[in-house]
Design a protein around this motif. Sequence first.
Motif, PDB file in Angstrom:
ATOM      1  N   ALA A  21      65.244  85.047  94.784  1.00  0.00           N
ATOM      2  CA  ALA A  21      66.555  85.567  94.393  1.00  0.00           C
ATOM      3  C   ALA A  21      66.991  84.917  93.098  1.00  0.00           C
ATOM      4  CB  ALA A  21      67.581  85.295  95.496  1.00  0.00           C
ATOM      5  N   ILE A  22      67.903  85.586  92.412  1.00  0.00           N
ATOM      6  CA  ILE A  22      68.504  85.057  91.202  1.00  0.00           C
ATOM      7  C   ILE A  22      70.003  85.271  91.270  1.00  0.00           C
ATOM      8  CG2 ILE A  22      68.183  87.212  89.900  1.00  0.00           C
ATOM      9  CD1 ILE A  22      67.737  85.441  87.403  1.00  0.00           C
ATOM     10  N   GLN A  23      70.753  84.314  90.711  1.00  0.00           N
ATOM     11  CA  GLN A  23      72.200  84.450  90.674  1.00  0.00           C
ATOM     12  C   GLN A  23      72.747  83.677  89.475  1.00  0.00           C
ATOM     13  OE1 GLN A  23      73.292  82.492  94.442  1.00  0.00           O
ATOM     14  NE2 GLN A  23      74.030  80.748  93.246  1.00  0.00           N
ATOM     15  N   SER A  24      74.002  83.988  89.127  1.00  0.00           N
ATOM     16  CA  SER A  24      74.689  83.216  88.100  1.00  0.00           C
ATOM     17  C   SER A  24      75.158  81.896  88.706  1.00  0.00           C
ATOM     18  CB  SER A  24      75.887  84.002  87.570  1.00  0.00           C
ATOM     19  OG  SER A  24      76.888  84.096  88.575  1.00  0.00           O
ATOM     20  N   ILE A  25      75.720  81.032  87.874  1.00  0.00           N
ATOM     21  CA  ILE A  25      76.216  79.746  88.358  1.00  0.00           C
ATOM     22  C   ILE A  25      77.228  79.935  89.481  1.00  0.00           C
ATOM     23  CG2 ILE A  25      77.558  77.684  87.725  1.00  0.00           C
ATOM     24  CD1 ILE A  25      76.310  77.887  84.923  1.00  0.00           C
ATOM     25  N   ILE A  79      68.817  79.999  89.019  1.00  0.00           N
ATOM     26  CA  ILE A  79      70.210  79.966  88.582  1.00  0.00           C
ATOM     27  C   ILE A  79      70.263  80.307  87.094  1.00  0.00           C
ATOM     28  CG2 ILE A  79      72.332  78.620  88.439  1.00  0.00           C
ATOM     29  CD1 ILE A  79      71.352  79.009  91.298  1.00  0.00           C
ATOM     30  N   ASP A  80      70.893  81.429  86.795  1.00  0.00           N
ATOM     31  CA  ASP A  80      71.089  81.838  85.403  1.00  0.00           C
ATOM     32  C   ASP A  80      72.313  81.097  84.863  1.00  0.00           C
ATOM     33  OD1 ASP A  80      72.320  83.489  83.217  1.00  0.00           O
ATOM     34  OD2 ASP A  80      70.579  84.758  83.580  1.00  0.00           O
ATOM     35  N   PRO A  81      72.213  80.457  83.688  1.00  0.00           N
ATOM     36  CA  PRO A  81      73.300  79.603  83.200  1.00  0.00           C
ATOM     37  C   PRO A  81      74.470  80.388  82.615  1.00  0.00           C
ATOM     38  CG  PRO A  81      71.551  79.639  81.584  1.00  0.00           C
ATOM     39  CD  PRO A  81      71.042  80.420  82.773  1.00  0.00           C
ATOM     40  N   ARG A  82      75.088  81.178  83.449  1.00  0.00           N
ATOM     41  CA  ARG A  82      76.287  81.904  83.030  1.00  0.00           C
ATOM     42  C   ARG A  82      77.237  81.992  84.208  1.00  0.00           C
ATOM     43  NH1 ARG A  82      74.599  87.700  81.281  1.00  0.00           N
ATOM     44  NH2 ARG A  82      72.594  86.746  80.872  1.00  0.00           N
ATOM     45  N   ILE A  83      78.502  82.172  83.883  1.00  0.00           N
ATOM     46  CA  ILE A  83      79.523  82.452  84.890  1.00  0.00           C
ATOM     47  C   ILE A  83      80.082  83.831  84.572  1.00  0.00           C
ATOM     48  CG2 ILE A  83      81.799  81.815  85.766  1.00  0.00           C
ATOM     49  CD1 ILE A  83      81.052  78.897  85.344  1.00  0.00           C
ATOM     50  N   ASN A  84      80.128  84.684  85.599  1.00  0.00           N
ATOM     51  CA  ASN A  84      80.513  86.072  85.366  1.00  0.00           C
ATOM     52  C   ASN A  84      81.544  86.516  86.396  1.00  0.00           C
ATOM     53  OD1 ASN A  84      79.921  89.187  85.974  1.00  0.00           O
ATOM     54  ND2 ASN A  84      79.512  88.745  83.819  1.00  0.00           N
ATOM     55  N   TYR A  85      82.595  87.133  85.928  1.00  0.00           N
ATOM     56  CA  TYR A  85      83.617  87.704  86.797  1.00  0.00           C
ATOM     57  C   TYR A  85      83.859  89.154  86.376  1.00  0.00           C
ATOM     58  CZ  TYR A  85      84.755  83.031  88.520  1.00  0.00           C
ATOM     59  OH  TYR A  85      84.693  81.790  89.113  1.00  0.00           O
ATOM     60  N   PRO A  86      84.324  90.033  87.271  1.00  0.00           N
ATOM     61  CA  PRO A  86      84.628  89.735  88.671  1.00  0.00           C
ATOM     62  C   PRO A  86      83.359  89.626  89.522  1.00  0.00           C
ATOM     63  CG  PRO A  86      84.917  92.063  88.252  1.00  0.00           C
ATOM     64  CD  PRO A  86      84.619  91.440  86.915  1.00  0.00           C
TER      65      PRO A  86
END
Length: 242
Positions: A25-29, A194-201
């Motif tokens: 799996a992959i996800q943002s921070i 862990i992809d080094p970004r924070i994303n919203y929403p």
Amino acid sequence: MDTIDMDKLIGPTLPATTPETRAVAIQSINGVASIGGSSHVLGNDNDAALLQGLRQWSDVILVGATTVVAESYGPVHFPQDVRELRRSRGQLSNPPIAILSHNLSLDPQSAFFTEAATPPIIVTPVPTEPDIVNKLKALQDAGAQVIHPPKPGVAAAISALQDHGFQRVVCEGGPTVYAQAFAAQAIDVLHLTIDPRINYPVKTRTFSGNSASLDSQFTLEDHSSDNAGMLFLRYRRVMSGQ
């Protein structure tokens, strides 16, 4: 971008005939599983290579039908050297993709079926509704194999695949499939990028969609990163009593 040692990322493997299920799996921070409805925005070439490495390790790729459609899944075609290596281990040249589905809303005319080197597997309960029966027949006519687990759930699907000889299972999601698999203690190894970004929403978290109570312990076996800041983690489930 630097490259990562794939053997190090995948880590120690059990003999080819020993059952083992891995999730990738992959996800943002902040835990986002997809951006704009797809995970394709996340990751880089190293993460893509890890996914391919796990597919090359596997006997079968397990994924939910929603993810197959959302991520525009295509058939798996490995180069000749990989096919030869797999055959030397007693595996099929290309692993089948096993799709978990209840409503069978899949297009039998898509390249996923028509261009598959190894027929896909539909993992579904025995259908009773005429519409679902017809959909299943159309998928079988397109070349799909069918496995009917004895009971619902991801754990039963994994067990049924292993009963059919697919011992090495790599689970590619999506979030509800992951959640059910973890709730059933069916994942032996988790590869989490862990992809080094924070994303919203935050519309979809990587591991979500299951209301069951769960407290499962994993141990960190390996951590690596590349110069793009991508973090690669490998966790192994702690067996009861350890």
